[in-house]
Design a protein around this motif. Structure first.
Motif, PDB file in Angstrom:
ATOM      1  N   ALA A 176       0.862  -1.190   0.000  1.00 24.92           N
ATOM      2  CA  ALA A 176       0.000   0.000   0.000  1.00 24.92           C
ATOM      3  C   ALA A 176       0.894   1.234   0.000  1.00 24.92           C
ATOM      4  O   ALA A 176       0.929   2.016   0.953  1.00 24.92           O
ATOM      5  N   VAL A 177       1.654   1.375  -1.069  1.00 15.52           N
ATOM      6  CA  VAL A 177       2.657   2.428  -1.183  1.00 15.52           C
ATOM      7  C   VAL A 177       2.188   3.431  -2.225  1.00 15.52           C
ATOM      8  O   VAL A 177       1.985   3.092  -3.395  1.00 15.52           O
ATOM      9  N   GLY A 178       1.996   4.672  -1.809  1.00 14.53           N
ATOM     10  CA  GLY A 178       1.639   5.747  -2.733  1.00 14.53           C
ATOM     11  C   GLY A 178       2.757   6.769  -2.802  1.00 14.53           C
ATOM     12  O   GLY A 178       3.160   7.320  -1.785  1.00 14.53           O
ATOM     13  N   VAL A 179       3.258   7.005  -3.989  1.00 20.49           N
ATOM     14  CA  VAL A 179       4.376   7.941  -4.124  1.00 20.49           C
ATOM     15  C   VAL A 179       3.891   9.382  -4.173  1.00 20.49           C
ATOM     16  O   VAL A 179       4.701  10.314  -4.171  1.00 20.49           O
ATOM     17  N   GLY A 180       2.577   9.568  -4.228  1.00 22.34           N
ATOM     18  CA  GLY A 180       2.041  10.919  -4.269  1.00 22.34           C
ATOM     19  C   GLY A 180       1.252  11.253  -3.024  1.00 22.34           C
ATOM     20  O   GLY A 180       1.254  10.526  -2.029  1.00 22.34           O
ATOM     21  N   HIS A 181       0.552  12.398  -3.079  1.00 19.97           N
ATOM     22  CA  HIS A 181      -0.261  12.856  -1.947  1.00 19.97           C
ATOM     23  C   HIS A 181      -1.618  13.311  -2.466  1.00 19.97           C
ATOM     24  O   HIS A 181      -1.698  14.004  -3.497  1.00 19.97           O
ATOM     25  N   PRO A 182      -2.690  12.916  -1.754  1.00 19.12           N
ATOM     26  CA  PRO A 182      -2.731  11.958  -0.648  1.00 19.12           C
ATOM     27  C   PRO A 182      -2.740  10.529  -1.186  1.00 19.12           C
ATOM     28  O   PRO A 182      -3.352  10.261  -2.216  1.00 19.12           O
ATOM     29  N   ALA A 183      -2.066   9.613  -0.453  1.00 22.73           N
ATOM     30  CA  ALA A 183      -2.012   8.211  -0.862  1.00 22.73           C
ATOM     31  C   ALA A 183      -3.189   7.425  -0.324  1.00 22.73           C
ATOM     32  O   ALA A 183      -3.316   6.230  -0.617  1.00 22.73           O
ATOM     33  N   ALA A 184      -4.045   8.020   0.479  1.00 22.81           N
ATOM     34  CA  ALA A 184      -5.253   7.373   0.997  1.00 22.81           C
ATOM     35  C   ALA A 184      -6.289   8.446   1.250  1.00 22.81           C
ATOM     36  O   ALA A 184      -5.950   9.626   1.484  1.00 22.81           O
ATOM     37  N   TRP A 185      -7.568   8.039   1.232  1.00 19.44           N
ATOM     38  CA  TRP A 185      -8.633   9.032   1.388  1.00 19.44           C
ATOM     39  C   TRP A 185      -9.833   8.394   2.070  1.00 19.44           C
ATOM     40  O   TRP A 185     -10.179   7.245   1.799  1.00 19.44           O
ATOM     41  N   ARG A 186     -10.423   9.177   2.965  1.00 19.67           N
ATOM     42  CA  ARG A 186     -11.676   8.758   3.591  1.00 19.67           C
ATOM     43  C   ARG A 186     -12.817   9.495   2.909  1.00 19.67           C
ATOM     44  O   ARG A 186     -12.854  10.724   2.887  1.00 19.67           O
ATOM     45  N   THR A 187     -13.775   8.722   2.370  1.00 21.04           N
ATOM     46  CA  THR A 187     -14.863   9.326   1.616  1.00 21.04           C
ATOM     47  C   THR A 187     -15.932   9.853   2.556  1.00 21.04           C
ATOM     48  O   THR A 187     -15.947   9.581   3.762  1.00 21.04           O
ATOM     49  N   THR A 188     -16.826  10.615   2.006  1.00 19.32           N
ATOM     50  CA  THR A 188     -17.933  11.159   2.799  1.00 19.32           C
ATOM     51  C   THR A 188     -18.847  10.048   3.307  1.00 19.32           C
ATOM     52  O   THR A 188     -19.556  10.232   4.299  1.00 19.32           O
ATOM     53  N   GLU A 189     -18.830   8.873   2.666  1.00 18.10           N
ATOM     54  CA  GLU A 189     -19.625   7.732   3.124  1.00 18.10           C
ATOM     55  C   GLU A 189     -18.904   6.937   4.211  1.00 18.10           C
ATOM     56  O   GLU A 189     -19.468   5.959   4.738  1.00 18.10           O
ATOM     57  N   GLY A 190     -17.682   7.304   4.518  1.00 16.10           N
ATOM     58  CA  GLY A 190     -16.926   6.596   5.551  1.00 16.10           C
ATOM     59  C   GLY A 190     -16.049   5.482   5.029  1.00 16.10           C
ATOM     60  O   GLY A 190     -15.401   4.789   5.826  1.00 16.10           O
ATOM     61  N   LEU A 191     -16.032   5.281   3.701  1.00 19.07           N
ATOM     62  CA  LEU A 191     -15.165   4.261   3.135  1.00 19.07           C
ATOM     63  C   LEU A 191     -13.722   4.766   3.111  1.00 19.07           C
ATOM     64  O   LEU A 191     -13.473   5.964   2.980  1.00 19.07           O
ATOM     65  N   LEU A 192     -12.795   3.835   3.197  1.00 18.64           N
ATOM     66  CA  LEU A 192     -11.375   4.154   3.160  1.00 18.64           C
ATOM     67  C   LEU A 192     -10.776   3.607   1.876  1.00 18.64           C
ATOM     68  O   LEU A 192     -10.890   2.414   1.591  1.00 18.64           O
ATOM     69  N   TRP A 193     -10.160   4.507   1.108  1.00 15.83           N
ATOM     70  CA  TRP A 193      -9.509   4.131  -0.143  1.00 15.83           C
ATOM     71  C   TRP A 193      -8.000   4.245   0.046  1.00 15.83           C
ATOM     72  O   TRP A 193      -7.496   5.264   0.537  1.00 15.83           O
TER      73      TRP A 193
END
Length: 1004
Positions: free
Chosen positions: A614-631
């Motif tokens: 789960a390596v993201g070289v950019g920003h943001p590498a993860a996001w919490r949606t308005t529905e509460g899901l985590l990407w």
């Protein structure tokens, strides 16, 4: 094969049991419909999408004995048992242990049918050649010789009274204790299927209806002929106690007074139904010759499970953790695990760099070299340089107003609004075209992190903050505007510390201020206002009201690429080791203490992630949606999870000790303490935590009581080693935690006793002390005996010297004395010539005495004929004859030389006898006889002297002649006899034993 009996036993209904026990009296169908209607009293459980499972398979290449799996069964100790046509396999989640005819003599047929087990009883195994009982690691076989009607057993069930029911090709047989008995059904019915009901009874399907075996009695179930299909091959219950009946081509479900029948070719795209399982959430799993299907509601349409394709499904079961096990006809063993992550099909196989959500709810996903994707409601819009982007590589994303999106690339900044794409580069005022991070501010402005400082875009004007403005490093990464602690601050992650922009001033915090590391990779603020900081290679840090907290922990990743939080107070950390979920409160409480466990939970491929990176070289590498899901961005697409609907494994894993070896030799796995003989050096314990959700994530800790002071955290290592254990009692204990950190604190244990060597046992020290005492006493006695022997030797020598002096020097001195007295008298009479002759004779006596003295003292004599006993006695007789004592010597017998000491003693006795006759008895004639016998030597000396009384003391008047003679006789083991009386002379007789040859027996 059908549903696992142990699962069906899990839900017991007393009400249903009472109703069923009265059905044979009522004989009406209404009661059964009432029974099935009990399900309406409780709401149905939410079922899971049949295709939201993680799939894994095993075959003969992985250790399975054969690929046709007829039944899968979980025993009470937690093992998974697999019945195949090539033997039995026992599975611990990692390795198979197989039992076949070649390895287990009790298994006479490798075609295995099925298993069953009571709550605390042995495991029963049906085969094509009899029944097997497995307990405590050993098998026992039952056959026709033990009372079975046939060796062909097709199904098993355990009844409420503990009896084992066997469905055979010739009917039903019951086993109670060790006695088999045949069970006859009413109306001569032929049984076709059996199953254990939730109340503990056993249902028996036959060609003429369904019967219930309850408390040892057979009761008919009054089902209407229309609801009872012919040729029933399987029977069972759903969790709501609804009844299902399976034939080869149909499945009938009786629920809430209604029935529904599914048939092959119409409802199921298959030609044969081979197995059915009622799931724990109320769904039905249907195994056919064309794949696996799921029926979540009675009125719904069966859905195919795509993961299994069109495999022929022979058996189904569900373990205690909710995993679905599938046995196929040709493809071995399969498992379907509930997954907590899913992927977006259209975004798979792309290296994702950045993720964010626009204000209109659409998800924007940037890739490394594959452009930009907009995903909403399953629809994907792809954008690239052909759409106006400056680069196919996306490094940063930030949502703008009205669904617009800011995109940072290595070649500049893009703004997408609808179909319009606007670009910004260094020519427009950017400090650098390589955009590393973006942040949309509440005032509509945009913060831009570059390699050459932090730019602020407001009203189409760029303002850049650099080293001269207080930044320690101009290489800017993650950006965060807190909304709870202080919305006026801007946190800036850099290559050299964490910077804070407040009221136009920049202050940078580093490790000297409490950060775990200076290279900042991720920033997030949780609902409590705590700022969480991810670093590269230095772990996690937190900023609370007490200041910075550095969290150096081995159970957390050291390089953190992204941080998210959920509504349950958990942090989600993305890294190359997967995604970690951990309680924020527990982390603050534990800090860096290794003895405190915040129970982090890791997720990877086993949980549905496309990859653990789960390596993201950019920003943001993860996001919490308005529905509460985590990407989360990964190297193979996105990983999406719903924290509110996680499938958590709350079942503590059973723990078993599979092997205990001492110097490589297997020891029995008994519950009693077993002795270990001395001189063993290597001890090994192999153990397993029987959790099947994620076997690779099972963690262990162990403790050897009697040796270890604290628990040893073993991680995922399933073996413990010890060497050179001192003699004492030991107890090895092992505990395991599942993938969600739930520990089985009871665990497993095995006790043993290392026996001490004989020299370290309690009896050995007293034995050694006693042995030393005996040895000392022996030495003392030997010393005393030695001293006594020395004393006796000295005493004997003194006596010998005394005798020698008496018999040589004393005799010579007496003779000299007599001669000197005669000389004195002759001189007084002026007889000079006579005196001169007397003096000459005296000289001869002196020379003779000296010679005798030397010979006695030094014992220097040659054993020659001239020194033999007869010669010496003849010479002695001649000497006394010259002294006016007529001495006659008579030697008889066969002469032979004897030991010199022996002859010396005989000679001295003869010498003393002649001297006594001349000096004390005044004898004029002496007769000496020496007789050499075969075994004895006899010396007899007889004189005609005055004699004496034998009662007189031997040493009277200071003379010790007779006493010396007796001592000499004792030295040669002889017997000395003296016969004498006054006026009748004296006879001295010596008898001494002699041996063959030249040696005589002489006392030492």
């Amino acid at each position: 094969m059908e549903a696992n009996p142990s699962i069906m036993l899990a839900r017991t209904s007393n009400l249903r049991m009472n109703l069923l026990s009265r059905l044979h009296l009522a004989m009406g169908s209404s009661l059964l419909w009432t029974l099935c209607g009990i399900a309406s009293l409780s709401p149905p459980a939410q079922s899971q999408d049949p295709n939201s499972f993680v799939h894994q398979s095993w075959s003969t290449e992985n250790g399975l004995p054969q690929n046709s799996v007829h039944q899968i069964f979980q025993s009470t100790d937690g093992y998974i048992w697999i019945a195949t046509e090539g033997g039995i396999a026992r599975f611990n989640g990692v390795d198979f242990k197989t039992f076949t005819h070649e390895t287990t003599p009790e298994i006479t047929g490798d075609d295995i049918c099925c298993f069953t087990q009571s709550r605390n009883g042995p495991l029963w195994i049906a085969t094509s050649d009899g029944l097997l009982r497995y307990s405590a690691g050993t098998f026992r076989r039952y056959s026709i010789a033990d009372g079975l009607t046939t060796n062909r057993v097709t199904n098993l069930a355990v009844a409420d009274n503990g009896a084992l029911l066997l469905l055979t090709t010739e009917g039903i047989v019951s086993l109670s204790g060790s006695r088999f008995s045949t069970i006859s059904l009413p109306f001569s019915s032929i049984p076709s299927a059996i199953a254990t009901a939730p109340d503990g009874s056993v249902l028996i399907a036959s060609n003429s209806g369904i019967f219930q075996y309850l408390h040892g009695r057979i009761l008919p179930l009054p089902l209407s002929p229309a609801s009872t299909p012919k040729d029933i091959q399987g029977i069972g219950f759903l969790p709501d106690h609804s009844l299902w009946l399976r034939t080869g081509t149909s499945l009938r479900v009786l629920q809430n007074g209604h029935s529904r029948t599914l048939t092959t070719g119409h409802d199921l795209p298959a030609s044969r139904i081979q197995s059915v399982l009622a799931g724990s959430q109320g769904e039905l799993w249907i195994g056919t010759d064309r794949g696996l299907f799921a029926l979540d509601k009675i009125g719904s349409h069966p859905q195919a499970v795509a993961a299994l394709g069109s495999n022929s499904i022979l058996s189904l079961t569900q373990d205690k953790e909710g995993n679905l096990w599938v046995g196929t006809e040709t493809s071995g063993l399969q498992i379907l695990r509930p997954e907590n992550f899913r992927t977006i099909p259209g975004l798979s196989d792309h290296l994702i760099t950045a993720i964010t959500q626009a204000s209109d709810g659409a998800m924007w996903v940037g890739t490394d070299g594959d452009g930009l994707d907009r995903w909403q409601a399953g629809n994907i819009r792809h954008m690239s340089t052909h759409s106006g982007l400056l680069s196919e590589t996306i490094l940063a994303l930030a949502p703008g107003a009205d669904g617009s999106m800011w995109i940072g690339t290595p070649d500049g900044l893009n703004h997408i609004e609808g179909s319009k794409v606007r670009t910004y580069t260094s020519a427009d005022g950017l400090p650098d075209d390589l955009i590393r991070s973006l942040l949309s501010d509440e005032d509509g402005s945009l913060w831009i992190g570059t390699r050459h400082g932090l730019a602020h875009l407001q009203n189409d004007q760029f303002v850049t903050l650099t080293h001269s403005d207080g930044l320690r490093s101009e290489l800017v990464g993650a950006l965060l505007r807190p909304h709870i602690s202080n919305s006026h601050d801007l946190w800036i992650g850099t290559l050299d510390g964490l910077a804070r922009l407040r009221d136009g001033y920049i202050k940078t915090f580093t490790k000297r201020d409490g950060l775990s590391g200076d290279t900042i990779t991720a920033l997030i603020e949780d609902p409590k206002g705590t700022l969480w900081i991810g670093t590269k290679g230095a772990g996690l840090s937190a900023l609370t009201t007490r200041g910075f907290i550095s969290l150096h922990r081995n159970d957390l990743p050291q390089t953190i690429d992204s941080i998210l939080h959920d509504d349950r107070g958990n942090l989600w950390l993305g890294s190359s080791r997967g995604i970690i979920r951990v309680s924020a409160v527990a982390l603050i409480k534990c800090g860096s203490l290794s003895t405190c466990d915040p129970h982090p939970v890791s997720y990877g491929r086993a949980d549905g992630m496309p990859t653990e990176e789960a390596v993201g070289v950019g920003h943001p590498a993860a996001w919490r949606t308005t529905e509460g899901l985590l990407w989360f961005a990964t190297r193979k697409g996105v990983a999406v999870t719903d924290p509110a609907h996680l499938t958590e494994n709350l079942v503590p894993p059973p723990v078993v000790i599979e092997r205990f070896t001492v110097d490589g030799v297997d020891m029995p796995l008994t519950s009693t303490e077993q002795p270990i003989t001395p001189r063993h050096t290597s001890f090994a314990f192999e153990y397993a935590g029987l959790s099947y959700v994620a076997p690779a994530k099972v963690r262990y800790r162990y403790l050897l009581e009697g040796f270890d002071q604290n628990w040893t955290e073993a991680g995922s290592r399933p073996v413990a080693y010890y060497t050179n254990l001192p003699p004492r009692n030991y107890r090895f204990r092992v505990q395991a935690a599942n993938n969600d950190g739930i520990w089985n604190e009871t665990g497993a244990q095995i006790a043993f006793h290392v026996q001490p060597p004989f020299y370290r046992r309690l009896w050995f020290l007293p034995f050694v002390v006693g042995l030393a005492a005996v040895f000392a006493l022996l030495l003392y006695r030997l010393r005393v005996r030695s001293l006594q022997a020395q004393f006796q030797a000295v005493l004997a020598e003194r006596n010998r010297v005394a005798r020698e002096i008496h018999d040589t020097l004393a005799q010579s001195f007496v003779g000299v004395s007599v001669q000197l007295e005669l000389t004195s008298q002759l001189l007084a009479l002026s007889q000079t010539d006579a005196a001169t002759r007397q003096i000459g004779q005296t000289r001869a006596y002196v020379r003779e005495g000296l010679a005798e003295a030397r010979r006695s003292i030094w014992n220097l004599r040659a054993i020659t004929a001239q020194n033999s006993l007869p010669t010496r006695l003849t010479h002695l007789a001649d000497q006394w004859s010259q002294k006016k004592l007529s001495t006659r010597l008579n030697i008889t017998g066969t002469y032979r030389p004897l030991a010199q000491p022996f002859e010396d003693e005989v000679f001295r006795i003869a010498q003393e006898s002649l001297a006594n006759a001349a000096r004390h008895a005044n004898a004029t004639q002496v007769s000496a006889d020496l007789l050499y016998g075969a075994t004895r030597l006899v010396l007899t000396v007889t004189d005609n002297g005055s004699g004496f009384q034998l009662t007189e003391g031997l040493s009277a008047n200071g003379h010790f002649g007779i006493q010396g003679m007796r001592e000499r006789a004792v030295q040669i083991r002889g017997q000395l006899t003296i016969e004498s009386s006054p006026g009748n002379g004296t006879t001295v007789t010596l008898e001494a034993p002699i041996t063959e040859g030249k040696e005589a027996a002489i006392n030492a």
